[in-house]
Design an enzyme around this catalytic site. Sequence first.
Site, PDB file in Angstrom:
ATOM      1  N   LYS A 144      -3.140  16.194  -7.461  1.00 37.85           N
ATOM      2  CA  LYS A 144      -2.336  16.280  -8.693  1.00 37.85           C
ATOM      3  C   LYS A 144      -1.657  17.651  -8.807  1.00 37.85           C
ATOM      4  CE  LYS A 144      -3.387  12.088 -10.229  1.00 37.85           C
ATOM      5  NZ  LYS A 144      -2.401  10.991 -10.239  1.00 37.85           N
ATOM      6  N   ASN A 176       2.921   5.357  -9.916  1.00 36.66           N
ATOM      7  CA  ASN A 176       1.723   5.464 -10.755  1.00 36.66           C
ATOM      8  C   ASN A 176       0.410   5.353  -9.978  1.00 36.66           C
ATOM      9  OD1 ASN A 176       0.023   4.759 -13.337  1.00 36.66           O
ATOM     10  ND2 ASN A 176      -0.196   2.982 -11.994  1.00 36.66           N
ATOM     11  N   ASP A 219       0.874  -1.179   0.000  1.00 38.28           N
ATOM     12  CA  ASP A 219       0.000   0.000   0.000  1.00 38.28           C
ATOM     13  C   ASP A 219       0.910   1.229   0.000  1.00 38.28           C
ATOM     14  OD1 ASP A 219      -1.565   2.195   0.710  1.00 38.28           O
ATOM     15  OD2 ASP A 219      -2.808   1.049   2.109  1.00 38.28           O
ATOM     16  N   TYR A 227      -8.897  15.018  -5.740  1.00 37.69           N
ATOM     17  CA  TYR A 227      -8.026  14.523  -6.825  1.00 37.69           C
ATOM     18  C   TYR A 227      -7.222  15.677  -7.441  1.00 37.69           C
ATOM     19  CZ  TYR A 227      -6.800  11.858 -11.084  1.00 37.69           C
ATOM     20  OH  TYR A 227      -6.144  11.230 -12.123  1.00 37.69           O
TER      21      TYR A 227
HETATM   22  P1  NAD Z   1      -6.573   2.137 -12.429  1.00 39.74           P
HETATM   23  O1  NAD Z   1      -7.666   2.236 -11.429  1.00 39.74           O
HETATM   24  O2  NAD Z   1      -6.641   1.098 -13.478  1.00 39.74           O
HETATM   25  O3  NAD Z   1      -5.172   1.981 -11.692  1.00 39.74           O
HETATM   26  C1  NAD Z   1      -4.889   2.510 -10.435  1.00 39.74           C
HETATM   27  C2  NAD Z   1      -3.854   1.618  -9.788  1.00 39.74           C
HETATM   28  O4  NAD Z   1      -3.505   2.145  -8.500  1.00 39.74           O
HETATM   29  C3  NAD Z   1      -4.383   0.198  -9.588  1.00 39.74           C
HETATM   30  O5  NAD Z   1      -3.398  -0.720  -9.991  1.00 39.74           O
HETATM   31  C4  NAD Z   1      -4.587   0.132  -8.086  1.00 39.74           C
HETATM   32  O6  NAD Z   1      -4.451  -1.167  -7.544  1.00 39.74           O
HETATM   33  C5  NAD Z   1      -3.487   1.051  -7.603  1.00 39.74           C
HETATM   34  N1  NAD Z   1      -3.700   1.479  -6.227  1.00 39.74           N
HETATM   35  C6  NAD Z   1      -4.819   1.999  -5.678  1.00 39.74           C
HETATM   36  N2  NAD Z   1      -4.631   2.196  -4.359  1.00 39.74           N
HETATM   37  C7  NAD Z   1      -3.371   1.793  -4.081  1.00 39.74           C
HETATM   38  C8  NAD Z   1      -2.579   1.754  -2.902  1.00 39.74           C
HETATM   39  N3  NAD Z   1      -3.063   2.166  -1.715  1.00 39.74           N
HETATM   40  N4  NAD Z   1      -1.311   1.266  -2.974  1.00 39.74           N
HETATM   41  C9  NAD Z   1      -0.822   0.813  -4.151  1.00 39.74           C
HETATM   42  N5  NAD Z   1      -1.512   0.848  -5.300  1.00 39.74           N
HETATM   43  C10 NAD Z   1      -2.772   1.331  -5.259  1.00 39.74           C
HETATM   44  O7  NAD Z   1      -6.488   3.580 -13.086  1.00 39.74           O
HETATM   45  P2  NAD Z   1      -5.401   4.224 -14.089  1.00 39.74           P
HETATM   46  O8  NAD Z   1      -6.170   5.091 -14.988  1.00 39.74           O
HETATM   47  O9  NAD Z   1      -4.501   3.199 -14.655  1.00 39.74           O
HETATM   48  O10 NAD Z   1      -4.608   5.165 -13.081  1.00 39.74           O
HETATM   49  C11 NAD Z   1      -3.192   5.135 -12.936  1.00 39.74           C
HETATM   50  C12 NAD Z   1      -2.682   6.531 -12.646  1.00 39.74           C
HETATM   51  O11 NAD Z   1      -2.938   7.347 -13.802  1.00 39.74           O
HETATM   52  C13 NAD Z   1      -3.361   7.230 -11.467  1.00 39.74           C
HETATM   53  O12 NAD Z   1      -2.403   7.959 -10.729  1.00 39.74           O
HETATM   54  C14 NAD Z   1      -4.331   8.183 -12.146  1.00 39.74           C
HETATM   55  O13 NAD Z   1      -4.617   9.312 -11.347  1.00 39.74           O
HETATM   56  C15 NAD Z   1      -3.540   8.549 -13.387  1.00 39.74           C
HETATM   57  N6  NAD Z   1      -4.351   9.106 -14.468  1.00 39.74           N
HETATM   58  C16 NAD Z   1      -5.253   8.346 -15.155  1.00 39.74           C
HETATM   59  C17 NAD Z   1      -5.989   8.928 -16.179  1.00 39.74           C
HETATM   60  C18 NAD Z   1      -6.983   8.148 -17.004  1.00 39.74           C
HETATM   61  O14 NAD Z   1      -7.657   8.765 -17.827  1.00 39.74           O
HETATM   62  N7  NAD Z   1      -7.116   6.863 -16.859  1.00 39.74           N
HETATM   63  C19 NAD Z   1      -5.821  10.263 -16.483  1.00 39.74           C
HETATM   64  C20 NAD Z   1      -4.911  11.023 -15.753  1.00 39.74           C
HETATM   65  C21 NAD Z   1      -4.175  10.427 -14.752  1.00 39.74           C
END
Ligand code: NAD
Length: 270
Positions: A172, A95, A68, A168
């Site tokens: 960020k 990430n 975590d 959020y």
């Molecule tokens: P996702 O929900 O598929 O992935 C999020 C990941 O974070 C998952 O693997 C989850 O298990 C992990 N996670 C959550 N809580 C956790 C913890 N306490 N400890 C360790 N891991 C933890 O979503 P995503 O879109 O792949 O998001 C990944 C990153 O990209 C995030 O930081 C998100 O803010 C960023 N992001 C995503 C988008 C988008 O459009 N998908 C846009 C901008 C930024």
Amino acid sequence: METTTRSLKDHVAIVTGASSGIGLAVAEGLASAGAALIANYHSHGEAADELVERVTSKGGRAVAVQADVSKESDVLRLFDAAVEHFGRVDVLVSNSGIQKDAAVADMTLDDWNAVIGINLTGQFLCTREAVRRFRAQPKDGRPSRSAGAIIAMSSVHEIIPWAGHINYASAKGGLRMLMQTLAQEVAADGIRVNAIAPGAIRTPINKAAWETDEALTKLLRLIPYGRIGEPEDVARAAVWLASDEADYVTGTTLFVDGGMSLYPEFRDNG
Ligand code: NAD
């Protein structure tokens, strides 16, 4: 994601949140570029195990580690695992992130704290540990020109305000300054620190924004390039930023957003 170069040969990379979405694609991209992979997961061990199986079946090196990122002792254990299995750590892709959305008047303190805890404090804990480890490793035997590379997964919401998502957007926005301050502080150690700001990428975190035709049409109005992003779009950027190809790049946010941050409302003359 297949890459044609082995730009990360002999590197050891930690990717947090590697069991889904962007983290999964980044992890596959780094491994495909030759890095040994520590694939962190929080709660989806099966997906992380499948990733490890895919990488190792192609001759790569990978280990899944539960942690975590908002817990200090878990983060230390994650970095210990990299040293234990692969002897060092050269790349961190920090990430992991979550959303817990609500209008400000309805947002609970728990939902505020959960998002700040993972999306901002988690970044502090992981990047701090990476700096400690990079500094402690001898210069001789490094696989890269730098002493180590950190890539923080930010968002276009590091600069675009987002009503209904104050936790959020605050995390960020804070991450943008964390990344820049850290880059300034550790550049003299030869450590590079950058961020990637994805726009709308097709992953579980934002499923509601792309799973129906109606939602997707609405979303596409915000994307001048005319398509939703795929996790591999971000993975290619991460592989480049992690490699010596980007050796003179530090303190920068690379927007991978199809133009979402270009004030699309103004594209027709405002
Ligand atoms: P996702 O929900 O598929 O992935 C999020 C990941 O974070 C998952 O693997 C989850 O298990 C992990 N996670 C959550 N809580 C956790 C913890 N306490 N400890 C360790 N891991 C933890 O979503 P995503 O879109 O792949 O998001 C990944 C990153 O990209 C995030 O930081 C998100 O803010 C960023 N992001 C995503 C988008 C988008 O459009 N998908 C846009 C901008 C930024």
